[in-house]
Design a protein around this motif. Sequence first.
Motif, PDB file in Angstrom:
ATOM      1  N   THR A 180      57.019-104.888  50.663  1.00 10.30           N
ATOM      2  CA  THR A 180      57.282-106.108  51.745  1.00 10.30           C
ATOM      3  C   THR A 180      58.408-105.646  52.538  1.00 10.30           C
ATOM      4  N   TRP A 197      50.690-104.294  54.190  1.00 16.70           N
ATOM      5  CA  TRP A 197      52.395-105.115  53.813  1.00 16.70           C
ATOM      6  C   TRP A 197      52.383-105.923  52.040  1.00 16.70           C
ATOM      7  N   GLY A 198      53.082-105.774  52.027  1.00 19.98           N
ATOM      8  CA  GLY A 198      53.014-106.272  50.753  1.00 19.98           C
ATOM      9  C   GLY A 198      51.742-105.640  49.486  1.00 19.98           C
ATOM     10  N   ASP A 199      50.929-106.921  49.194  1.00 22.18           N
ATOM     11  CA  ASP A 199      49.899-106.279  47.662  1.00 22.18           C
ATOM     12  C   ASP A 199      48.666-107.121  49.153  1.00 22.18           C
ATOM     13  N   LEU A 232      47.107-110.780  48.508  1.00 18.87           N
ATOM     14  CA  LEU A 232      48.153-111.849  48.618  1.00 18.87           C
ATOM     15  C   LEU A 232      48.180-111.794  50.315  1.00 18.87           C
ATOM     16  N   TYR A 233      47.388-113.106  50.371  1.00 15.37           N
ATOM     17  CA  TYR A 233      46.502-113.333  52.514  1.00 15.37           C
ATOM     18  C   TYR A 233      46.924-111.994  53.040  1.00 15.37           C
ATOM     19  N   SER A 245      55.487-110.527  48.560  1.00 17.50           N
ATOM     20  CA  SER A 245      56.849-111.222  49.090  1.00 17.50           C
ATOM     21  C   SER A 245      57.379-112.124  48.414  1.00 17.50           C
ATOM     22  N   MET A 251      53.583-120.062  51.807  1.00 17.43           N
ATOM     23  CA  MET A 251      53.436-118.547  52.773  1.00 17.43           C
ATOM     24  C   MET A 251      52.839-118.982  53.724  1.00 17.43           C
ATOM     25  N   LEU A 252      52.957-118.120  55.700  1.00 15.29           N
ATOM     26  CA  LEU A 252      52.680-118.372  56.763  1.00 15.29           C
ATOM     27  C   LEU A 252      53.008-119.709  57.649  1.00 15.29           C
ATOM     28  N   TYR A 302      63.035-111.700  55.992  1.00  3.52           N
ATOM     29  CA  TYR A 302      62.939-110.381  55.571  1.00  3.52           C
ATOM     30  C   TYR A 302      63.085-109.516  54.824  1.00  3.52           C
ATOM     31  N   LEU A 303      62.219-110.137  53.507  1.00  7.86           N
ATOM     32  CA  LEU A 303      63.288-110.383  52.754  1.00  7.86           C
ATOM     33  C   LEU A 303      62.806-108.497  52.113  1.00  7.86           C
ATOM     34  N   MET A 307      59.580-113.245  59.493  1.00  8.20           N
ATOM     35  CA  MET A 307      58.439-113.687  58.689  1.00  8.20           C
ATOM     36  C   MET A 307      59.693-114.420  57.089  1.00  8.20           C
ATOM     37  N   ASP A 308      59.107-115.596  57.233  1.00  6.33           N
ATOM     38  CA  ASP A 308      59.963-116.040  55.648  1.00  6.33           C
ATOM     39  C   ASP A 308      58.777-116.634  54.685  1.00  6.33           C
ATOM     40  N   ILE A 309      59.402-117.091  52.898  1.00  2.79           N
ATOM     41  CA  ILE A 309      58.524-117.808  53.099  1.00  2.79           C
ATOM     42  C   ILE A 309      59.387-118.118  51.571  1.00  2.79           C
TER      43      ILE A 309
HETATM   44  C1  LIG Z   1      49.798-112.306  56.190  1.00  2.00           C
HETATM   45  S1  LIG Z   1      50.480-112.326  54.664  1.00  2.00           S
HETATM   46  C2  LIG Z   1      50.845-111.215  53.789  1.00  2.00           C
HETATM   47  C3  LIG Z   1      51.530-111.082  52.875  1.00  2.00           C
HETATM   48  C4  LIG Z   1      51.219-109.745  52.240  1.00  2.00           C
HETATM   49  N1  LIG Z   1      50.051-109.403  51.871  1.00  2.00           N
HETATM   50  C5  LIG Z   1      52.480-109.780  50.874  1.00  2.00           C
HETATM   51  O1  LIG Z   1      52.069-109.554  49.763  1.00  2.00           O
HETATM   52  O2  LIG Z   1      53.228-110.566  50.067  1.00  2.00           O
HETATM   53  C6  LIG Z   1      52.075-112.422  55.775  1.00  2.00           C
HETATM   54  C7  LIG Z   1      53.081-113.573  54.984  1.00  2.00           C
HETATM   55  O3  LIG Z   1      53.538-112.706  54.200  1.00  2.00           O
HETATM   56  C8  LIG Z   1      55.190-113.795  54.049  1.00  2.00           C
HETATM   57  N2  LIG Z   1      56.206-112.099  54.316  1.00  2.00           N
HETATM   58  C9  LIG Z   1      55.382-110.908  53.948  1.00  2.00           C
HETATM   59  N3  LIG Z   1      56.340-110.110  54.248  1.00  2.00           N
HETATM   60  C10 LIG Z   1      57.724-111.010  54.366  1.00  2.00           C
HETATM   61  C11 LIG Z   1      59.012-110.700  53.979  1.00  2.00           C
HETATM   62  N4  LIG Z   1      59.735-108.934  54.131  1.00  2.00           N
HETATM   63  N5  LIG Z   1      60.039-111.566  54.661  1.00  2.00           N
HETATM   64  C12 LIG Z   1      59.408-112.589  53.990  1.00  2.00           C
HETATM   65  N6  LIG Z   1      58.569-113.302  53.934  1.00  2.00           N
HETATM   66  C13 LIG Z   1      57.656-112.456  54.130  1.00  2.00           C
HETATM   67  C14 LIG Z   1      55.294-114.340  54.828  1.00  2.00           C
HETATM   68  O4  LIG Z   1      55.400-116.008  54.267  1.00  2.00           O
HETATM   69  C15 LIG Z   1      54.110-114.194  55.884  1.00  2.00           C
HETATM   70  O5  LIG Z   1      54.031-115.297  57.124  1.00  2.00           O
END
Ligand SMILES: C[S@@+](CC[C@H](N)C(=O)[O-])C[C@H]1O[C@@H](n2cnc3c(N)ncnc32)[C@H](O)[C@@H]1O
Length: 257
Positions: free
Chosen positions: A11, A111-113, A116-117, A145, A186-187, A208-209, A243-245
């Motif tokens: 992420t 992005w990420g995995d 997940l969303y 994330s 999330m989101l 921005y993690l 991007m926040d969580i």
């Molecule tokens: C479409 S989802 C994708 C999630 C991604 N597949 C994951 O494994 O984290 C996007 C959401 O993930 C979270 N997110 C993803 N990357 C992030 C980051 N670097 N910092 C904070 N929140 C993040 C936010 O809540 C964002 O709205």
Amino acid sequence: MRHILVVGIGTGNPEHMTVQAINALNRADVLFIPTKGAKKADLAEVRREIIARYVTRPESRTVAFALPVRKVEGRSYVEGVDEWHAAITGTYVRLFLEDLPEDGTGALLVWGDPMLYDSTLRILERVKATGKVDFGMTVIPGITSIQALCAAHQIPLNLVGKPVEITTGRRLAETFPHRSETAVVMLDGEQAFQRVDDPEAQIYWGAYLGTPEEVVIRGAVTEVSDQILATRAALREKNGWIMDIYLMQKGRDFDDM
Ligand SMILES: C[S@@+](CC[C@H](N)C(=O)[O-])C[C@H]1O[C@@H](n2cnc3c(N)ncnc32)[C@H](O)[C@@H]1O
């Protein structure tokens, strides 16, 4: 037959890349990079940095493509998402047919995995269902994330022996804090935490993690809510996107034993 590698890239920190993900990128003939418009150019940039840093195979090439934008006007949420997925399906069909040789291997950097969303996997099933292009598939997991958030705050995700809910801002009020003790949100486009007025609820927020811009705030939600809103607004203004969580929690370890 074509083969698609769906690679979780973490992420924002290129060092989130696993050895499995690095090896997968080095098996690809074509690396597909989505662009999300100027504001989120930084996200495409992370993918480019990952490729520059880890891909050592000289014959592979990068193909940037414009990801269709979701339309919201005059549609329900479900209609909008379905239409958007259909548009991305069309984009993938075209990309695989035009940019990937029949026996070629392509990589999608997710992005990420991917579980997940993220809809890459369900969209690839739609691509197959069109019958226009056939391919095999491998999925490589990545750091999410949620993991980045818990690492940044140095906290476990769950209370001892208790469940965790993963939800969106739109739906947080349905369950937290009356039904779930730990909710990861999330989101969230509406900052749903500001409507939680339970003084016992804690929030662990992060934006921005994994990137150099990473910022975290924690505390009783009723006390830090305004600070998060102000920080979020200022960062969004400065960077053009955010991007926040966050994790909401009520209760303690062992309080039910
Ligand atoms: C479409 S989802 C994708 C999630 C991604 N597949 C994951 O494994 O984290 C996007 C959401 O993930 C979270 N997110 C993803 N990357 C992030 C980051 N670097 N910092 C904070 N929140 C993040 C936010 O809540 C964002 O709205």
